[in-house]
Design a protein around this motif. Structure first.
Motif, short mmCIF file in Angstrom:
data_model
loop_
_atom_site.label_atom_id
_atom_site.label_comp_id
_atom_site.label_asym_id
_atom_site.label_seq_id
_atom_site.Cartn_x
_atom_site.Cartn_y
_atom_site.Cartn_z
N GLY A 229 19.18 42.50 -18.81
CA GLY A 229 18.13 42.46 -17.80
C GLY A 229 17.58 43.86 -17.58
N GLY B 230 15.34 40.20 -20.12
CA GLY B 230 14.69 39.64 -18.96
C GLY B 230 13.88 40.70 -18.24
N HIS B 231 12.62 40.40 -17.92
CA HIS B 231 11.73 41.35 -17.24
C HIS B 231 11.12 40.67 -16.01
N THR B 232 10.87 41.45 -14.97
CA THR B 232 10.24 40.93 -13.76
C THR B 232 8.99 41.74 -13.45
N ARG C 222 6.37 39.10 -15.79
CA ARG C 222 7.51 38.18 -15.68
C ARG C 222 7.66 37.49 -17.03
N ASN D 67 15.41 42.60 -8.31
CA ASN D 67 14.76 42.24 -9.57
C ASN D 67 15.66 42.53 -10.77
N ASP E 132 17.53 31.65 -11.41
CA ASP E 132 17.62 31.66 -12.86
C ASP E 132 17.58 30.24 -13.42
N SER F 99 16.82 39.60 -13.25
CA SER F 99 16.46 39.63 -14.68
C SER F 99 17.70 39.47 -15.55
N ARG G 94 18.60 35.75 -15.53
CA ARG G 94 17.63 34.96 -16.28
C ARG G 94 17.81 35.15 -17.78
#
Length: 215
Positions: free
Chosen positions: A186, A145-147, A206, A156, A114, A160, A163
């Motif tokens: 997230g 937050g997206h992955t 992302r 993930n 992060d 997220s 982050r």
């Protein structure tokens, strides 16, 4: 002995008692685009449309002479219509609910971390200037937050969340955005902007998505 008379000089003439006028920095185009994306649309045009009325139709008058029926001429033959080109599906720019102002940002983090990279900070600086602008200062926002689909979904999801929290901290510390205006969450790989199979790297997925939650 000569007497020297000093004329009173107003300090205002030298601007010593006047506070410096605030200078409003002009927004760079990228920041202005964020403001436009996240600002609620005005309802003025909609209200004006609702207030429009049709003009009254002219009163019908009975004809003084009998009506004459005209036989229309046969239409000229027309060439067969050309097939319509295949419609191109526009790529979505956000997964936010319809009607909610939002923007998706590419915020680069260190791999599996992060920790914000220098390019991420530059992107978030634009977001910080947008959120502290007069246009957006009254509103609250959700930072998502997206992955992509690389790695385990559970990892993930946790990544997220960290982050999104890192983005919120950066905005609060660098730009003084009130934490009460920000909600961080997230979503991992559950809301892909571009659907992909598992273990597919995708810069578009992302991302950090910002949604205006209202006042």
């Amino acid at each position: 002995m000569r007497t020297i008379h000093l004329l009173p000089v107003s300090l205002l003439a030298f601007g010593l008692l006047l506070p410096a006028a605030p200078v409003q920095a002009q927004m760079d185009p990228a920041t202005q685009r964020l403001i436009d994306q996240l600002r609620p649309q005005s309802q003025d045009a909609l209200n004006a449309t609702r207030g429009l009325r049709r003009p009254p139709s002219a009163p019908s008058e009975s004809p003084a002479t009998p009506a004459v029926t005209l036989t229309p001429a046969a239409p000229a033959p027309q060439p067969p219509p050309r097939p319509a080109p295949a419609a191109q599906t526009a790529r979505p720019s956000t997964t936010a609910p319809a009607g909610m102002p939002s923007a998706s940002l590419t915020v680069n983090f260190a791999t599996g971390s992060d920790e914000l990279t220098p390019s991420a900070m530059r992107e978030l600086d634009r977001l910080g200037r947008a959120l502290t602008s007069a246009d957006l200062a009254p509103y609250r926002f959700r930072i998502e937050g997206h992955t992509d689909t690389v790695g385990a979904a559970s990892l993930n999801q946790a990544l997220s969340e960290r982050r999104a929290a890192a983005v919120g901290r950066y905005l609060a510390q660098r730009f003084g955005v009130d934490a009460g205006r920000l909600e961080t969450i997230g979503l991992g790989q559950t809301q892909l902007l571009v659907p992909t199979p598992d273990n597919t790297p995708s810069a578009e997925n992302r991302r950090v998505q910002v949604i205006n939650l209202g006042r």
